[in-house]
Every structure is written in structure tokens, then in C-alpha cells.
Scaffold this active site. Sequence first.
Site, PDB file in Angstrom:
ATOM      1  N   GLY A  91      58.400  33.079 -32.672  1.00  0.00           N
ATOM      2  CA  GLY A  91      57.420  32.002 -32.889  1.00  0.00           C
ATOM      3  C   GLY A  91      56.027  32.548 -33.130  1.00  0.00           C
ATOM      4  O   GLY A  91      55.174  31.878 -33.706  1.00  0.00           O
ATOM      5  N   ARG A  92      55.776  33.737 -32.633  1.00  0.00           N
ATOM      6  CA  ARG A  92      54.471  34.350 -32.926  1.00  0.00           C
ATOM      7  C   ARG A  92      54.676  35.804 -33.304  1.00  0.00           C
ATOM      8  O   ARG A  92      53.852  36.662 -33.013  1.00  0.00           O
ATOM      9  CB  ARG A  92      53.508  34.232 -31.752  1.00  0.00           C
ATOM     10  CG  ARG A  92      53.989  34.881 -30.507  1.00  0.00           C
ATOM     11  CD  ARG A  92      52.929  35.059 -29.489  1.00  0.00           C
ATOM     12  NE  ARG A  92      53.600  35.326 -28.227  1.00  0.00           N
ATOM     13  CZ  ARG A  92      53.005  35.506 -27.093  1.00  0.00           C
ATOM     14  NH1 ARG A  92      51.699  35.438 -27.038  1.00  0.00           N
ATOM     15  NH2 ARG A  92      53.680  35.755 -25.998  1.00  0.00           N
ATOM     16  N   LYS A 112      52.664  40.825 -34.145  1.00  0.00           N
ATOM     17  CA  LYS A 112      52.701  39.806 -33.098  1.00  0.00           C
ATOM     18  C   LYS A 112      51.365  39.070 -33.133  1.00  0.00           C
ATOM     19  O   LYS A 112      50.328  39.688 -32.889  1.00  0.00           O
ATOM     20  CB  LYS A 112      52.924  40.490 -31.748  1.00  0.00           C
ATOM     21  CG  LYS A 112      53.384  39.546 -30.669  1.00  0.00           C
ATOM     22  CD  LYS A 112      53.803  40.306 -29.429  1.00  0.00           C
ATOM     23  CE  LYS A 112      53.964  39.346 -28.257  1.00  0.00           C
ATOM     24  NZ  LYS A 112      54.195  40.051 -26.999  1.00  0.00           N
ATOM     25  N   GLY A 125      51.358  30.449 -33.185  1.00  0.00           N
ATOM     26  CA  GLY A 125      51.795  31.751 -33.685  1.00  0.00           C
ATOM     27  C   GLY A 125      50.731  32.833 -33.569  1.00  0.00           C
ATOM     28  O   GLY A 125      50.861  33.905 -34.149  1.00  0.00           O
ATOM     29  N   ARG A 175      53.883  45.967 -33.499  1.00  0.00           N
ATOM     30  CA  ARG A 175      54.841  46.465 -32.494  1.00  0.00           C
ATOM     31  C   ARG A 175      55.990  47.178 -33.181  1.00  0.00           C
ATOM     32  O   ARG A 175      56.483  46.733 -34.215  1.00  0.00           O
ATOM     33  CB  ARG A 175      55.347  45.274 -31.677  1.00  0.00           C
ATOM     34  CG  ARG A 175      56.359  45.651 -30.618  1.00  0.00           C
ATOM     35  CD  ARG A 175      56.530  44.572 -29.589  1.00  0.00           C
ATOM     36  NE  ARG A 175      57.153  43.363 -30.109  1.00  0.00           N
ATOM     37  CZ  ARG A 175      57.332  42.259 -29.407  1.00  0.00           C
ATOM     38  NH1 ARG A 175      56.887  42.194 -28.162  1.00  0.00           N
ATOM     39  NH2 ARG A 175      57.902  41.204 -29.933  1.00  0.00           N
ATOM     40  N   ARG A 182      67.943  41.000 -29.114  1.00  0.00           N
ATOM     41  CA  ARG A 182      67.868  40.729 -27.671  1.00  0.00           C
ATOM     42  C   ARG A 182      69.192  40.207 -27.129  1.00  0.00           C
ATOM     43  O   ARG A 182      70.034  39.731 -27.906  1.00  0.00           O
ATOM     44  CB  ARG A 182      66.820  39.608 -27.442  1.00  0.00           C
ATOM     45  CG  ARG A 182      65.491  39.916 -28.062  1.00  0.00           C
ATOM     46  CD  ARG A 182      64.821  38.644 -28.619  1.00  0.00           C
ATOM     47  NE  ARG A 182      63.692  39.009 -29.471  1.00  0.00           N
ATOM     48  CZ  ARG A 182      62.434  39.085 -29.040  1.00  0.00           C
ATOM     49  NH1 ARG A 182      62.143  38.751 -27.815  1.00  0.00           N
ATOM     50  NH2 ARG A 182      61.481  39.481 -29.851  1.00  0.00           N
ATOM     51  N   ASP A 257      65.815  36.504 -23.283  1.00  0.00           N
ATOM     52  CA  ASP A 257      65.258  36.750 -24.614  1.00  0.00           C
ATOM     53  C   ASP A 257      64.214  37.866 -24.577  1.00  0.00           C
ATOM     54  O   ASP A 257      63.750  38.311 -25.632  1.00  0.00           O
ATOM     55  CB  ASP A 257      64.646  35.465 -25.205  1.00  0.00           C
ATOM     56  CG  ASP A 257      63.619  34.849 -24.291  1.00  0.00           C
ATOM     57  OD1 ASP A 257      63.956  34.562 -23.134  1.00  0.00           O
ATOM     58  OD2 ASP A 257      62.470  34.656 -24.719  1.00  0.00           O
ATOM     59  N   ASN A 258      63.865  38.315 -23.393  1.00  0.00           N
ATOM     60  CA  ASN A 258      62.923  39.424 -23.293  1.00  0.00           C
ATOM     61  C   ASN A 258      63.634  40.713 -22.885  1.00  0.00           C
ATOM     62  O   ASN A 258      63.023  41.618 -22.315  1.00  0.00           O
ATOM     63  CB  ASN A 258      61.813  39.096 -22.293  1.00  0.00           C
ATOM     64  CG  ASN A 258      60.859  38.053 -22.861  1.00  0.00           C
ATOM     65  OD1 ASN A 258      60.773  37.880 -24.081  1.00  0.00           O
ATOM     66  ND2 ASN A 258      60.156  37.348 -22.007  1.00  0.00           N
TER      67      ASN A 258
HETATM   68  P1  AMP Z   1      57.371  35.073 -24.885  1.00  0.00           P
HETATM   69  O1  AMP Z   1      56.744  34.449 -23.687  1.00  0.00           O
HETATM   70  O2  AMP Z   1      56.447  35.917 -25.662  1.00  0.00           O
HETATM   71  O3  AMP Z   1      58.642  35.766 -24.567  1.00  0.00           O
HETATM   72  O4  AMP Z   1      57.741  33.856 -25.856  1.00  0.00           O
HETATM   73  C1  AMP Z   1      58.729  32.906 -25.576  1.00  0.00           C
HETATM   74  C2  AMP Z   1      58.941  32.067 -26.797  1.00  0.00           C
HETATM   75  O5  AMP Z   1      57.783  31.306 -27.100  1.00  0.00           O
HETATM   76  C3  AMP Z   1      59.266  32.846 -28.055  1.00  0.00           C
HETATM   77  O6  AMP Z   1      60.199  32.143 -28.816  1.00  0.00           O
HETATM   78  C4  AMP Z   1      57.931  32.938 -28.747  1.00  0.00           C
HETATM   79  O7  AMP Z   1      58.041  33.147 -30.114  1.00  0.00           O
HETATM   80  C5  AMP Z   1      57.320  31.590 -28.419  1.00  0.00           C
HETATM   81  N1  AMP Z   1      55.857  31.653 -28.425  1.00  0.00           N
HETATM   82  C6  AMP Z   1      55.075  32.291 -27.539  1.00  0.00           C
HETATM   83  N2  AMP Z   1      53.772  32.166 -27.866  1.00  0.00           N
HETATM   84  C7  AMP Z   1      53.725  31.441 -28.985  1.00  0.00           C
HETATM   85  C8  AMP Z   1      52.667  30.968 -29.837  1.00  0.00           C
HETATM   86  N3  AMP Z   1      51.390  31.244 -29.588  1.00  0.00           N
HETATM   87  N4  AMP Z   1      53.021  30.254 -30.915  1.00  0.00           N
HETATM   88  C9  AMP Z   1      54.303  29.977 -31.191  1.00  0.00           C
HETATM   89  N5  AMP Z   1      55.335  30.384 -30.449  1.00  0.00           N
HETATM   90  C10 AMP Z   1      55.062  31.111 -29.352  1.00  0.00           C
HETATM   91 MG    MG Z   2      59.510  37.114 -25.651  1.00  0.00          MG
END
Ligand code: AMP
Ligand code: MG
Length: 494
Positions: A91-92, A112, A125, A175, A182, A257-258
Site C-alpha cells: 500500500g505504500r 517505500k 502511500g 529498500r 512474505r 505479513d511482516n
Molecule cells: P505495515 O504496518 O507497514 O506492515 O503495513 C501494513 C499494511 O498497511 C500494508 O498493506 C501497507 O501497505 C499498508 N499501509 C501502511 N501505511 C500505509 C500508507 N501510508 N498508505 C497506504 N497503505 C499503507
Molecule cells: Mg508491513
Amino acid sequence: MTNQQAHFDHSYRALGDRYATACTGTPVTNPNWLAWNETLAEEMGWPSKWRHTSAALDALAGNTVLEGMNPAATVYAGHQFGSFNPQLGDGRALLLGEWVNKAGKRFDIQLKGAGPTPYSRGGDGRSPVGPVVREYLLSEAMFHLGVPTTRALAAVTTGDPVIRNQIEPGAILTRVASSHLRIGTVQYFAMTQRGEGLETLVNYVAQRHYSDSIDTTECSEIQGAARALLSEMGKRLAGLVARWQSLGFIHGVLNTDNMLLCGETIDYGPCAFMDSFTANKVFSSIDTGGRYAFANQPAIAHWNLSVLAQCLLPLLDDHEESALAYAQRVVDAFPQQYTDVYSGLVAAKFGFDSISAADQPLIDGFFTLLEENQHDFTLALRWLTETATKSIDHTPLAELFIPSPALEAWYREWTARADFSEDGLERMTQSNPVVIPRNHLVARAITQAEQGDNALMTTLGERWRAPYRWEKNDTEWAACPKKDEEIHRTFCGT
Ligand code: AMP
Ligand code: MG
């Protein structure tokens, strides 16, 4: 494939449209360098025309696409804090492609914070500068501490604001990972697509990361791939988390997912290294239940492995019972695999060849004492090292760490038990870091970067490249935070 020109490839995209969706970065107003990792560029065989040049700056800000790049966002699912989320995805993040160096080594390159993708679902994003600085510094420090991890090739500011609780300057991280696939990627195909696309994915991941371990003498090709993926991932995960525990690293968001299938640490969101030792320490502002507390990490990794095992069940064997038995064996092997690696690391930290059952009370006693006295985890272990190696008078450590009488007493007990060899002492020196990326220093670098000054970020990034030896100015870089500098909360910046 050896002795070829380094180039971009898109082998994951070639699997088909159900795995990733083409999209591009959203242009930003005024990109500027925040950090550039020349050493990593060198390792990657990254072309000089794209090193710290304006062409690179534009591309790594998402404004242009370099020759051979083919940006896309990948889909995945995942268990977040224990609840299944059927559709996540980049998503980002934006996968620019796989960079293949001359030796054939493959690196996923991702931006990212380059703007919305089809998986952003309401999010912007984008990323504020703070999380970019944190991830850049932490991931590189982890690498130099010897922990498998994604890396940071570059960080750029965008010149555009990002709106969170307040308006913050935006930034983008470049990155690099062995791959960004994942446990959640497998989950997406196994749990939301009724297995469609799963075999292709599993074959791909096994070939990319575990090709040496695929054994098809007694099973089909896909079964060999699924078994290799599950069992090797189990081992890598055990080794990875053992390293985190040995260094006091708390990931903070160990959602499925992480967790990368290649076994590298990913997503330096609300993570932190502990200063004073607390077994149940939590930093993450979103981890209100303490699910991902320090002491829980091995059990959470184990749970995440069982999720992967469940997804792979239909591919492990023709017979359900045998598949289940295989999966169970791998999952059940994890605690011992973890303990084996962890014990080896702890033995090295305490100057022993190995840890016997008889040593355990002594080791446990050390951690209890640290917690009771709120001793700094890293400095206490380095104090042991320097006292044992008789080097304490030649370093600034005496200025930085005062052992409690209880720790002094423990030390006498420990030296009575220990029979230090030269090798053992050297191993201690090489496994108890002088410096770690401490929160208060990271926070200071972030505050400066938010004001447009990347000097401290650069200094810290340089210093953390050699964590196991003393360098000049280390009274500052090795010190634990003063009371008013302590940080107990970290944020993911989403
Ligand atoms: P994360 O906390 O980075 O593991 O993100 C969890 C999910 O939220 C993933 O699918 C990311 O792509 C999405 N996500 C996190 N931050 C953003 C953002 N600023 N805009 C869109 N999607 C996000
Ligand atoms: Mg993540």
C-alpha cells in the site's frame, strides 16, 4: 548465471497478474538526498551513472523510471495482531524490479513511500521522514550487527508534506531485500484464492531461496518445493529470532505479513533496541496488549510458522495425514532449533563454549539481576566482556556503566565457573556490541532530519557500521540514555 552484465529482471512479475499490479510512483515536488549507501551500491554492482546522481535521485523519488525498471505493487494477506486480514498488499511500497548483479545475485528493490497503489485502500502511500530515517538507520545497523535483514540503499526527502497527527515532511526509502515475499503472500493465495496460484508461488519461492534444499527423490516437484520452503523457513526464522533476542531487539509488529520467506528482518516500524533490560518490554504504540513484547517474540515466530505450515498443507503430500505429520514435525522442531541457536549465541556472549543445564541458573540469574537493577542490557554485557578481557581501563566503559553490588557478586560467581580461553574472550568481544542504534539517538537524528539537517543521521549511520569495537567519541555513542532522554514508545508512521 555468472559473468553477465548486471541488470533488472522481473521474474516475480512474470508469474502473472494475480501476483502484482503494475503502477508507478506519484511524482513529488522537490526531491533531495537524505542518505546514500555507497557500500551497498558497490555490493549490488549498481551502475555509477545511477549512484548519488540526479538521475538516481529522480528515480528513487518515484518521479522517473530508470532503464529496465518495471514498477508494480504486490498483493498479500496476513494475520495482524492475531486477526486475519484477507487483503493487504504493497500500500505504500513499490517494487521497481529485481536487480541481478554480475554474480547472479538477485536483490528486490522497493520504494517505500512513493505514493498510492491499488492496495493503499484509503492510505496515502506516503511516509513521513521520521520512519524513513528510523528504517534506514536500524536496518543498516542490524546488518552490521550480523542479523539477516532488508537493507537501505537510499533515502530521499520529497519536498511534500505528509499529514499524520501533524504535518510532517515526506520521504521515501529505497529498500533492498533478497525478496519481499512474505508468509502473508502465501496466505493470500492459500486462504483467499482457494489455492489458485499457490503452487506457482511456492515453486517460485523455493527455487529462489531454497533451491539447494529441494529433494524430490520421494515426492513430486511441488511437494519437494513446499517441504523445502517450510522446513528451511523454520530454520531461518529460528535463527533470526534468536539473533534478535541476543541483542535486545524488539520488532514491534510481528504480523505474518511482516515476516519474509527469505528469513530477513523486515519493516522497521515501531521497533526498538532495549536500553535497560525488561523481559516483557514493549515499545510499539499500537501493541497495547503486549502481544509482541520482547520475551514473546520466539513464540510469535513459532505461531507464524504454523500459519505458513497450514497454508502449505495441500502441497506437502498426497495424503492428508502424511501432510499433516510433515507440517507438525517442522513446527514442532522450531523450539529446539531456536534454543540451539540462541544458546550458542548466549554461550558466546558469556565466554562459554556451550551452555549446559548446570549453567542455566547462572545465566538466568544474570538477566533477573539486570531487570531488578534496571541495568542497561548492552552495556552490562560489554562490561562483562571488558572486565574478563582486562580491557576496561582502555575504554570509556568505566565512565558509562557502574555495576550494582549484586552484579559485582554475580561477576565473581561467573568468573569462578568460567574457564576463559583466548578464543572464548574473542568471541565475547565479537558478540557483545559497544554500540546499538539506541532510541534516543535515532530520535535525535529524526528531529534533525525533520528540520532538513541529515548530519547526525550520517554520523550515526557511519558509527553503526562497526558495532563491536570502540571508536573515538564513544562516550557519546555508546552511552545509555539519561533519565530524561529515555524513550519508551515508538510509532509506525502509517
Ligand atoms: P505495515 O504496518 O507497514 O506492515 O503495513 C501494513 C499494511 O498497511 C500494508 O498493506 C501497507 O501497505 C499498508 N499501509 C501502511 N501505511 C500505509 C500508507 N501510508 N498508505 C497506504 N497503505 C499503507
Ligand atoms: Mg508491513
